[in-house]
Design an enzyme around this catalytic site. Structure first.
Site, PDB file in Angstrom:
ATOM      1  N   GLU A 171       0.860  -1.174   0.000  1.00  0.00           N
ATOM      2  CA  GLU A 171       0.000   0.000   0.000  1.00  0.00           C
ATOM      3  C   GLU A 171       0.894   1.222   0.000  1.00  0.00           C
ATOM      4  OE1 GLU A 171      -0.696  -2.015   2.972  1.00  0.00           O
ATOM      5  OE2 GLU A 171      -2.570  -2.975   2.389  1.00  0.00           O
TER       6      GLU A 171
ATOM      7  N   TYR B 171       7.260   2.357  -8.057  1.00  0.00           N
ATOM      8  CA  TYR B 171       6.611   1.044  -8.099  1.00  0.00           C
ATOM      9  C   TYR B 171       6.119   0.720  -9.511  1.00  0.00           C
ATOM     10  CZ  TYR B 171       6.789   1.409  -3.016  1.00  0.00           C
ATOM     11  OH  TYR B 171       7.211   1.549  -1.720  1.00  0.00           O
TER      12      TYR B 171
END
Length: 162
Positions: free
Chosen positions: A124, A136
């Site tokens: 998260e 990411y």
């Protein structure tokens, strides 16, 4: 710089970076408890003295007066369960950012996950953390959904990625 497994002696520096980067930081004990578990992987990016001197632009005399031992520039942690890993935290100290350290940490964790035959890694990230989201995505993570009001101080949504 080397990426290696986190040791108890690293926790002091890691906790300082954690407090610098997060509004609700893990405690030193939280890190110690986590690295003692068999189902976790925690890595650090350690600067050697030469890299640290260049990074901080300190003179040789000041370096001699600095504390001994190499400096932790960042870290990453992941819990594992069956065939899945969950990245719990990634952080790079403010003065070491924008040098690819976060990229190296994520790459190292992805390599370990592959060696351990983990099918996927989840995490998260704060919806407003554009630099982390960009990292990411570059590393192949895809958005799966949103956890509304997941974070506190300030209250904010989390983007779930895999």
């Amino acid at each position: 710089m080397i990426i290696r497994k986190m040791k108890p002696s690293d926790v002091e520096q890691v906790a300082e970076i954690e407090a610098q980067c997060f509004s609700m930081p893990w405690s030193k004990q939280g890190f110690l408890d986590s690295i003692a578990r068999e189902d976790t992987i925690f890595l650090v990016a350690e600067l050697d003295k030469e890299a640290e001197t260049k990074l901080l632009d300190i003179s040789l005399e000041e370096e001699k007066q600095a504390t001994t031992g190499d400096r932790i520039a960042g870290y990453i942690g992941m819990y594992t369960s069956f065939d899945e890993g969950e990245i719990t935290n990634v952080a790079v100290s403010f003065e070491c950012r924008n040098q690819g350290i976060g990229n190296h940490l994520v790459t190292a964790m992805q390599t370990i996950a592959k060696e351990k035959n983990l099918e996927r890694i989840i995490l998260e990230v704060r919806a407003t953390n554009k630099s982390a989201l960009s990292l990411y995505k570059r590393k192949g993570f895809k958005e799966l959904g949103i956890r509304k009001n997941f974070y506190e101080k300030p209250t904010e949504d989390a983007i779930i990625m895999s």
